[in-house]
Design an enzyme around this catalytic site. Structure first.
Site, PDB file in Angstrom:
ATOM      1  N   ARG A 137       0.854  -1.193   0.000  1.00 11.82           N
ATOM      2  CA  ARG A 137       0.000   0.000   0.000  1.00 11.82           C
ATOM      3  C   ARG A 137       0.884   1.235   0.000  1.00 11.82           C
ATOM      4  O   ARG A 137       1.979   1.223   0.549  1.00 11.82           O
ATOM      5  CB  ARG A 137      -0.881   0.030   1.261  1.00 11.82           C
ATOM      6  CG  ARG A 137      -1.976  -1.019   1.274  1.00 11.82           C
ATOM      7  CD  ARG A 137      -2.590  -1.092   2.649  1.00 11.82           C
ATOM      8  NE  ARG A 137      -1.582  -1.513   3.627  1.00 11.82           N
ATOM      9  CZ  ARG A 137      -1.780  -1.586   4.940  1.00 11.82           C
ATOM     10  NH1 ARG A 137      -2.942  -1.247   5.445  1.00 11.82           N
ATOM     11  NH2 ARG A 137      -0.829  -1.998   5.753  1.00 11.82           N
ATOM     12  N   SER A 144       6.592  -0.179   5.165  1.00 10.04           N
ATOM     13  CA  SER A 144       7.596  -1.097   4.628  1.00 10.04           C
ATOM     14  C   SER A 144       8.140  -0.647   3.267  1.00 10.04           C
ATOM     15  O   SER A 144       9.125  -1.206   2.783  1.00 10.04           O
ATOM     16  CB  SER A 144       6.995  -2.507   4.459  1.00 10.04           C
ATOM     17  OG  SER A 144       6.487  -2.975   5.670  1.00 10.04           O
ATOM     18  N   ASP A 200      -3.446 -13.458   6.691  1.00  8.69           N
ATOM     19  CA  ASP A 200      -4.543 -14.267   6.155  1.00  8.69           C
ATOM     20  C   ASP A 200      -5.884 -13.545   6.210  1.00  8.69           C
ATOM     21  O   ASP A 200      -6.697 -13.668   5.299  1.00  8.69           O
ATOM     22  CB  ASP A 200      -4.613 -15.598   6.918  1.00  8.69           C
ATOM     23  CG  ASP A 200      -3.362 -16.419   6.677  1.00  8.69           C
ATOM     24  OD1 ASP A 200      -3.105 -16.796   5.517  1.00  8.69           O
ATOM     25  OD2 ASP A 200      -2.605 -16.668   7.636  1.00  8.69           O
ATOM     26  N   THR A 201      -6.109 -12.769   7.277  1.00 12.28           N
ATOM     27  CA  THR A 201      -7.402 -12.087   7.422  1.00 12.28           C
ATOM     28  C   THR A 201      -7.561 -10.946   6.424  1.00 12.28           C
ATOM     29  O   THR A 201      -8.673 -10.511   6.162  1.00 12.28           O
ATOM     30  CB  THR A 201      -7.543 -11.515   8.858  1.00 12.28           C
ATOM     31  OG1 THR A 201      -6.353 -10.790   9.178  1.00 12.28           O
ATOM     32  CG2 THR A 201      -7.749 -12.632   9.868  1.00 12.28           C
ATOM     33  N   VAL A 202      -6.453 -10.449   5.876  1.00  6.82           N
ATOM     34  CA  VAL A 202      -6.480  -9.323   4.951  1.00  6.82           C
ATOM     35  C   VAL A 202      -6.507  -9.799   3.488  1.00  6.82           C
ATOM     36  O   VAL A 202      -6.863  -9.059   2.573  1.00  6.82           O
ATOM     37  CB  VAL A 202      -5.221  -8.442   5.205  1.00  6.82           C
ATOM     38  CG1 VAL A 202      -5.067  -7.361   4.171  1.00  6.82           C
ATOM     39  CG2 VAL A 202      -5.246  -7.848   6.597  1.00  6.82           C
ATOM     40  N   GLN A 203      -6.139 -11.064   3.265  1.00 11.59           N
ATOM     41  CA  GLN A 203      -5.973 -11.574   1.900  1.00 11.59           C
ATOM     42  C   GLN A 203      -7.211 -11.436   1.009  1.00 11.59           C
ATOM     43  O   GLN A 203      -7.072 -11.046  -0.158  1.00 11.59           O
ATOM     44  CB  GLN A 203      -5.490 -13.034   1.936  1.00 11.59           C
ATOM     45  CG  GLN A 203      -4.020 -13.141   2.351  1.00 11.59           C
ATOM     46  CD  GLN A 203      -3.505 -14.561   2.359  1.00 11.59           C
ATOM     47  OE1 GLN A 203      -4.148 -15.467   1.817  1.00 11.59           O
ATOM     48  NE2 GLN A 203      -2.341 -14.772   2.963  1.00 11.59           N
ATOM     49  N   HIS A 230      -0.010 -20.348   3.016  1.00  8.85           N
ATOM     50  CA  HIS A 230      -0.937 -21.017   3.935  1.00  8.85           C
ATOM     51  C   HIS A 230      -2.251 -21.177   3.183  1.00  8.85           C
ATOM     52  O   HIS A 230      -2.619 -20.314   2.381  1.00  8.85           O
ATOM     53  CB  HIS A 230      -1.106 -20.173   5.203  1.00  8.85           C
ATOM     54  CG  HIS A 230      -2.086 -20.718   6.196  1.00  8.85           C
ATOM     55  ND1 HIS A 230      -2.167 -22.063   6.503  1.00  8.85           N
ATOM     56  CD2 HIS A 230      -3.017 -20.104   6.962  1.00  8.85           C
ATOM     57  CE1 HIS A 230      -3.116 -22.240   7.416  1.00  8.85           C
ATOM     58  NE2 HIS A 230      -3.646 -21.065   7.709  1.00  8.85           N
ATOM     59  N   GLY A 265       9.641 -16.002   8.997  1.00  8.61           N
ATOM     60  CA  GLY A 265      10.356 -15.432   7.868  1.00  8.61           C
ATOM     61  C   GLY A 265      11.804 -15.063   8.150  1.00  8.61           C
ATOM     62  O   GLY A 265      12.668 -15.243   7.285  1.00  8.61           O
ATOM     63  N   GLU A 271      10.823 -24.464  32.697  1.00  7.56           N
ATOM     64  CA  GLU A 271      11.519 -25.698  32.302  1.00  7.56           C
ATOM     65  C   GLU A 271      10.980 -26.298  31.010  1.00  7.56           C
ATOM     66  O   GLU A 271      11.579 -27.207  30.442  1.00  7.56           O
ATOM     67  CB  GLU A 271      11.428 -26.740  33.432  1.00  7.56           C
ATOM     68  CG  GLU A 271      12.399 -26.443  34.563  1.00  7.56           C
ATOM     69  CD  GLU A 271      12.537 -27.609  35.539  1.00  7.56           C
ATOM     70  OE1 GLU A 271      12.498 -28.771  35.082  1.00  7.56           O
ATOM     71  OE2 GLU A 271      12.646 -27.344  36.738  1.00  7.56           O
TER      72      GLU A 271
END
Ligand code: NAD
Ligand code: MG
Length: 347
Positions: free
Chosen positions: A53, A58, A88-91, A112, A138, A235
């Site tokens: 976007r 990034s 995944d929720t944005v794909q 995925h 990644g 542990e």
């Protein structure tokens, strides 16, 4: 239970880089997987364009890493292989935005299977749909590649119209470094369902509840929170490291005979038939799509239950106790970091 390995595993020699030679790969998203795939593909000589976007933080990072960046729809339109590495929720929304630029014979590539398997993305019939899913975060996919090592991955083909879907996916796996370690063939359904079951029943859900319930049992019986924390949470890492290195056997070998006998004689009392039935029910709700619907609706509603559950988990006593103890024992962590440092220097 079957006791023979029946999966097909592909390696470096099974992959032919020519399948990506004249192709442009769009990597949509520059997060955990996205930055690693984009840089590894680029370093392997594949023509890469990152899709982000315009307001994405990034964008500059990807350019600083020497990559070409465009908006997701521009990148997808320019590409032959479109690797969808946003959350995944944005794909589904990103797919809507790029769908006009997907041409016959292109490849939709995933890491995925959720959105394909549960029909949240319905690809056109004239494209290949594949998955290369590294079995690691990644940053390790990137670090291993730079060190000349590989990261194991999964390969699946959901739709093959070109006849080359698997070979092209293998070339992709090779270019991101997975073929160096091994690429296990699976299906979108198997990857999605085992992934969801694993994280719910064993890895994330199961282990967190095992830790909390063990902790609560000790503290409710009057033992100190510090002892309960060390026994039930701290542990865990030592035990899991042994399992990772050499299976359950390495763990049983390395603990005392008392621990081995006690564990063997009591373990199945804890994870008993009732727990097994609960696991079967969790699996059923993964298989029949109930969990997927629950998660999709939860996101559509703005994540009300998720937010509440997160807060409750974060305010569990074991988290406060742990934070204090970890700060008191900070030297342990520093030691480990410097060990890692020196291991890296030696390597
Ligand atoms: P992530 O959350 O690390 O990164 C997603 C990136 O997508 C962000 O950095 C951003 O660049 C972009 N993005 C975020 N919101 C966006 C929006 N609304 N529109 C456009 N772009 C947006 O994601 P990830 O963990 O790398 O996951 C990507 C895929 O890889 C998923 O399918 C996931 O299941 C799969 N996967 C992840 C891992 C892992 O360890 N993280 C391992 C195997 C497979
Ligand atoms: Mg997972």
């Amino acid at each position: 239970m079957a006791n023979e390995l029946n999966a097909t595993i592909y390696y470096e020699d099974d992959a032919d880089p020519n399948y990506l030679r004249n192709e442009t790969v769009a990597v949509l998203g520059y997060g955990s997987q996205g930055h690693a795939h984009a840089q590894n593909l680029n370093d392997s000589g594949v023509d890469v364009i990152v899709g982000l976007r315009e307001d994405s933080s990034s964008w500059e990072a990807a350019e600083a890493d020497g990559l070409t960046v465009a908006t997701p729809d521009e990148a997808a339109a320019a590409a032959d292989v479109i690797s969808i590495l946003v959350p995944d929720t944005v794909q589904p929304a990103v797919y809507e935005a790029i769908s006009d630029g997907i041409e016959a014979g292109n490849t939709l590539q995933f890491a995925h299977g959720f959105n394909i398997h549960y029909n949240q993305i319905q690809p056109p019939e004239d494209v290949d749909v594949t998955m290369i899913a590294p079995k690691s975060p990644g940053h390790l996919v990137r670090r291993n590649y730079e060190n000349g090592e590989g990261t194991p991955g999964l390969l699946a083909v959901y739709q093959d119209v070109t006849g080359d879907a698997k070979q092209r996916a293998l070339a992709y796996a090779q270019a991101i470094g997975c073929a160096r370690a091994g690429v296990v063939e699976t299906t979108f359904r198997e990857e999605t369902e085992t992934d969801l079951f694993g994280e719910q029943a064993v890895l994330c859900g199961g282990i967190a509840s095992l830790v909390k319930t063990g902790y609560e049992t000790l503290v409710d019986a009057g033992y100190s929170p510090e002892m309960a924390y060390f026994e039930c949470l701290n542990e865990m890492k030592l035990i899991v490291d042994l399992m990772y290195e050499g299976g359950l056997g390495a763990m049983w070998d390395s603990v005392s005979d008392t621990a081995e006998f006690g564990g063997l004689v009591r373990g199945d009392e804890i994870i008993d038939d009732h727990a097994r039935e609960n696991m079967e029910s969790v699996l059923e709700r993964v298989q029949n799509g109930e969990f997927a619907r629950e998660w999709i609706v939860e996101n559509q509603a703005g994540r009300p239950s998720y937010t509440q559950l997160r807060e409750a988990e974060g305010s569990h006593e074991i988290e406060q106790v742990g934070e204090e103890l970890r700060s008191l024992f900070a030297w342990a962590q520093e030691d480990e970091e410097s060990d890692e440092e020196s291991a890296r220097v030696q390597a």
